[in-house]
Design a protein around this motif. Structure first.
Motif, PDB file in Angstrom:
ATOM      1  N   THR A 109      -6.539   5.276  -7.331  1.00  0.00           N
ATOM      2  CA  THR A 109      -6.004   4.278  -6.403  1.00  0.00           C
ATOM      3  C   THR A 109      -6.182   2.885  -6.976  1.00  0.00           C
ATOM      4  O   THR A 109      -7.286   2.515  -7.410  1.00  0.00           O
ATOM      5  CB  THR A 109      -6.714   4.357  -5.040  1.00  0.00           C
ATOM      6  OG1 THR A 109      -6.559   5.662  -4.485  1.00  0.00           O
ATOM      7  CG2 THR A 109      -6.127   3.331  -4.063  1.00  0.00           C
ATOM      8  N   HIS A 127      -2.015   6.263  -6.084  1.00  0.00           N
ATOM      9  CA  HIS A 127      -1.963   5.539  -4.816  1.00  0.00           C
ATOM     10  C   HIS A 127      -2.275   4.054  -5.012  1.00  0.00           C
ATOM     11  O   HIS A 127      -2.707   3.625  -6.079  1.00  0.00           O
ATOM     12  CB  HIS A 127      -2.981   6.124  -3.829  1.00  0.00           C
ATOM     13  CG  HIS A 127      -3.028   7.619  -3.826  1.00  0.00           C
ATOM     14  ND1 HIS A 127      -1.985   8.394  -3.379  1.00  0.00           N
ATOM     15  CD2 HIS A 127      -4.003   8.487  -4.233  1.00  0.00           C
ATOM     16  CE1 HIS A 127      -2.309   9.681  -3.493  1.00  0.00           C
ATOM     17  NE2 HIS A 127      -3.530   9.752  -4.013  1.00  0.00           N
ATOM     18  N   ARG A 138      -9.353  13.376   3.386  1.00  0.00           N
ATOM     19  CA  ARG A 138      -9.292  12.665   2.106  1.00  0.00           C
ATOM     20  C   ARG A 138      -8.628  13.522   1.019  1.00  0.00           C
ATOM     21  O   ARG A 138      -8.740  13.210  -0.166  1.00  0.00           O
ATOM     22  CB  ARG A 138     -10.703  12.270   1.653  1.00  0.00           C
ATOM     23  CG  ARG A 138     -11.464  11.336   2.583  1.00  0.00           C
ATOM     24  CD  ARG A 138     -10.723  10.058   2.913  1.00  0.00           C
ATOM     25  NE  ARG A 138     -10.387   9.232   1.772  1.00  0.00           N
ATOM     26  CZ  ARG A 138     -11.068   8.118   1.442  1.00  0.00           C
ATOM     27  NH1 ARG A 138     -12.110   7.733   2.159  1.00  0.00           N
ATOM     28  NH2 ARG A 138     -10.683   7.392   0.409  1.00  0.00           N
ATOM     29  N   GLN A 193       0.849  -1.185   0.000  1.00  0.00           N
ATOM     30  CA  GLN A 193       0.000   0.000   0.000  1.00  0.00           C
ATOM     31  C   GLN A 193       0.884   1.235   0.000  1.00  0.00           C
ATOM     32  O   GLN A 193       1.975   1.225   0.579  1.00  0.00           O
ATOM     33  CB  GLN A 193      -0.903   0.022   1.245  1.00  0.00           C
ATOM     34  CG  GLN A 193      -1.808  -1.196   1.375  1.00  0.00           C
ATOM     35  CD  GLN A 193      -2.606  -1.188   2.668  1.00  0.00           C
ATOM     36  OE1 GLN A 193      -2.294  -0.453   3.609  1.00  0.00           O
ATOM     37  NE2 GLN A 193      -3.646  -2.004   2.722  1.00  0.00           N
ATOM     38  N   TYR A 194       0.425   2.297  -0.659  1.00  0.00           N
ATOM     39  CA  TYR A 194       1.193   3.537  -0.606  1.00  0.00           C
ATOM     40  C   TYR A 194       0.352   4.756  -0.949  1.00  0.00           C
ATOM     41  O   TYR A 194      -0.626   4.685  -1.684  1.00  0.00           O
ATOM     42  CB  TYR A 194       2.426   3.480  -1.527  1.00  0.00           C
ATOM     43  CG  TYR A 194       2.219   2.903  -2.901  1.00  0.00           C
ATOM     44  CD1 TYR A 194       1.844   3.710  -3.977  1.00  0.00           C
ATOM     45  CD2 TYR A 194       2.426   1.549  -3.148  1.00  0.00           C
ATOM     46  CE1 TYR A 194       1.680   3.182  -5.253  1.00  0.00           C
ATOM     47  CE2 TYR A 194       2.267   1.016  -4.417  1.00  0.00           C
ATOM     48  CZ  TYR A 194       1.892   1.832  -5.471  1.00  0.00           C
ATOM     49  OH  TYR A 194       1.736   1.304  -6.718  1.00  0.00           O
ATOM     50  N   ASP A 195       0.760   5.868  -0.348  1.00  0.00           N
ATOM     51  CA  ASP A 195       0.255   7.192  -0.691  1.00  0.00           C
ATOM     52  C   ASP A 195       1.223   7.733  -1.738  1.00  0.00           C
ATOM     53  O   ASP A 195       2.379   8.023  -1.441  1.00  0.00           O
ATOM     54  CB  ASP A 195       0.241   8.080   0.558  1.00  0.00           C
ATOM     55  CG  ASP A 195      -0.134   9.528   0.279  1.00  0.00           C
ATOM     56  OD1 ASP A 195      -0.231   9.917  -0.902  1.00  0.00           O
ATOM     57  OD2 ASP A 195      -0.311  10.291   1.246  1.00  0.00           O
ATOM     58  N   THR A 255       1.496  10.514  -3.287  1.00  0.00           N
ATOM     59  CA  THR A 255       1.634  11.960  -3.418  1.00  0.00           C
ATOM     60  C   THR A 255       3.079  12.399  -3.654  1.00  0.00           C
ATOM     61  O   THR A 255       3.364  13.210  -4.535  1.00  0.00           O
ATOM     62  CB  THR A 255       1.084  12.663  -2.170  1.00  0.00           C
ATOM     63  OG1 THR A 255      -0.275  12.269  -1.961  1.00  0.00           O
ATOM     64  CG2 THR A 255       1.149  14.170  -2.329  1.00  0.00           C
ATOM     65  N   ASP A 286       4.800   6.634   4.035  1.00  0.00           N
ATOM     66  CA  ASP A 286       3.858   6.606   2.916  1.00  0.00           C
ATOM     67  C   ASP A 286       3.897   5.300   2.121  1.00  0.00           C
ATOM     68  O   ASP A 286       3.233   5.180   1.093  1.00  0.00           O
ATOM     69  CB  ASP A 286       4.069   7.801   1.977  1.00  0.00           C
ATOM     70  CG  ASP A 286       5.494   7.937   1.478  1.00  0.00           C
ATOM     71  OD1 ASP A 286       6.351   7.122   1.860  1.00  0.00           O
ATOM     72  OD2 ASP A 286       5.757   8.887   0.711  1.00  0.00           O
ATOM     73  N   ALA A 309      -5.668  13.749   0.033  1.00  0.00           N
ATOM     74  CA  ALA A 309      -4.600  13.115  -0.739  1.00  0.00           C
ATOM     75  C   ALA A 309      -5.131  12.259  -1.876  1.00  0.00           C
ATOM     76  O   ALA A 309      -4.461  12.098  -2.899  1.00  0.00           O
ATOM     77  CB  ALA A 309      -3.709  12.269   0.180  1.00  0.00           C
ATOM     78  N   ASP A 310      -6.349  11.686  -1.726  1.00  0.00           N
ATOM     79  CA  ASP A 310      -6.836  10.749  -2.741  1.00  0.00           C
ATOM     80  C   ASP A 310      -8.151  11.168  -3.387  1.00  0.00           C
ATOM     81  O   ASP A 310      -8.763  10.382  -4.104  1.00  0.00           O
ATOM     82  CB  ASP A 310      -6.996   9.343  -2.137  1.00  0.00           C
ATOM     83  CG  ASP A 310      -8.158   9.228  -1.163  1.00  0.00           C
ATOM     84  OD1 ASP A 310      -8.704  10.266  -0.736  1.00  0.00           O
ATOM     85  OD2 ASP A 310      -8.538   8.087  -0.827  1.00  0.00           O
ATOM     86  N   THR A 368      -3.938   0.653  -2.511  1.00  0.00           N
ATOM     87  CA  THR A 368      -4.296  -0.079  -1.294  1.00  0.00           C
ATOM     88  C   THR A 368      -4.246  -1.572  -1.540  1.00  0.00           C
ATOM     89  O   THR A 368      -4.334  -2.355  -0.602  1.00  0.00           O
ATOM     90  CB  THR A 368      -5.706   0.303  -0.808  1.00  0.00           C
ATOM     91  OG1 THR A 368      -6.661   0.026  -1.844  1.00  0.00           O
ATOM     92  CG2 THR A 368      -5.774   1.779  -0.440  1.00  0.00           C
TER      93      THR A 368
END
Length: 281
Positions: free
Chosen positions: A257, A72, A144, A25-27, A29, A105, A146-147, A74
């Motif tokens: 995502t 992103h 929310r 999983q990663y953000d 950004t 992240d 960021a996504d 998940t």
């Protein structure tokens, strides 16, 4: 037959090695996508460095889908081969040790021994993405941000749904892809669903695989319909083109995502990988 790039080797079962699956999983950004790039921070580079630090052996990851910069995940999946002794030494504490090495992240919630025929990339049946945006005047919730993309104009989700339905099935999506040398743009779009919940609009896309920027381009075409700038038939009309359509705006990366990757049962993994490689020859 198309080969893996040098930074994404073809797994080779046997030889005393264990095939290992990582759920990632990663953000996205602050990340320049999955694939390693000189001088840039990427998921692959960060994760391979963390694994090498913990395991004390060099590693090379194969990934289900190479996400772009800012996207992103998940439900990303990667695989690698490890010597049996190394795997047995670290398997029980690997998730916790990776958490101590990786930046905040990027996370690896699960590491498991996989079937020898498991191939994160070529064994996949389908990839599933979700794009989130809001046309609320105040933008997305701070939790929310960021996504979820803030969209400045109201959207007609019904018109977007009608347009999405015309894109389903097996097509050459050249108009929606940034072409890569030697790569086909023929894909099977399994689902493209638009839903509204208050001010939140989500677009869920599923396919056997997606080519470069395909999901964000599909979203961009649907947004043009949702704003009333294009008729509902327009996105499907673009499928007749053999080159990327310059009049399709690629939606911002931040809303996208990767949520899930599907694989067949263990006894069908090898056959699936063979079919996938043949289709992309």
């Amino acid at each position: 037959m198309t080969q893996h790039d040098l930074d994404e080797p073809v797994p080779d079962p046997g030889g005393g090695l264990v095939r290992v699956r990582l759920d990632v999983q990663y953000d996205g950004t602050a990340l320049s996508g999955w694939a390693k790039q000189p001088g840039r921070r990427t998921v692959q580079a960060e994760l391979e460095a963390a694994l090498a630090t913990v395991l004390r052996v060099p590693v090379a990851l194969t990934v289900a889908g190479r996400t772009d910069a800012g996207v992103h995940a998940t439900g990303q999946v990667a695989s690698l081969d490890l010597p049996r002794a190394v795997w047995e030494q670290h398997r029980e504490k690997l998730v916790r040790r990776l958490r101590g090495v990786l930046a905040a992240d990027i996370a690896v919630p699960s590491v498991t021994e996989a079937h020898p025929d498991f191939d994160a990339r070529f064994g996949a049946l389908a990839r599933h993405y979700v794009y989130r945006l809001t046309d609320a005047p105040g933008g997305p919730s701070p939790l929310r941000r960021a996504d979820t993309v803030a969209w400045p104009r109201s959207l007609d989700a019904g018109a977007m749904t009608a347009a999405a339905a015309t894109l389903l099935g097996r097509h050459d999506f050249a108009a929606y892809c940034r072409r890569r040398e030697g790569a086909t743009t023929i894909r099977t779009l399994l689902a493209l669903d638009v839903a509204r919940d208050g001010d939140l609009v989500t677009i869920a896309a599923s396919a056997d695989a997606f080519c470069h920027s395909m999901v964000r381009s599909l979203v961009g075409a649907l947004l043009a319909v949702g704003e009333g700038r294009r008729p509902a038939a327009w996105p499907a009309e673009l499928l007749s083109r053999t080159e990327r359509a310059d009049d399709v705006t690629v939606a911002p990366a931040a809303g996208l995502t990767l949520v899930r990757v599907d694989y067949p049962p263990a006894d069908m993994l090898a056959a699936r990988a063979e079919v996938t490689r043949a289709r992309r020859s």
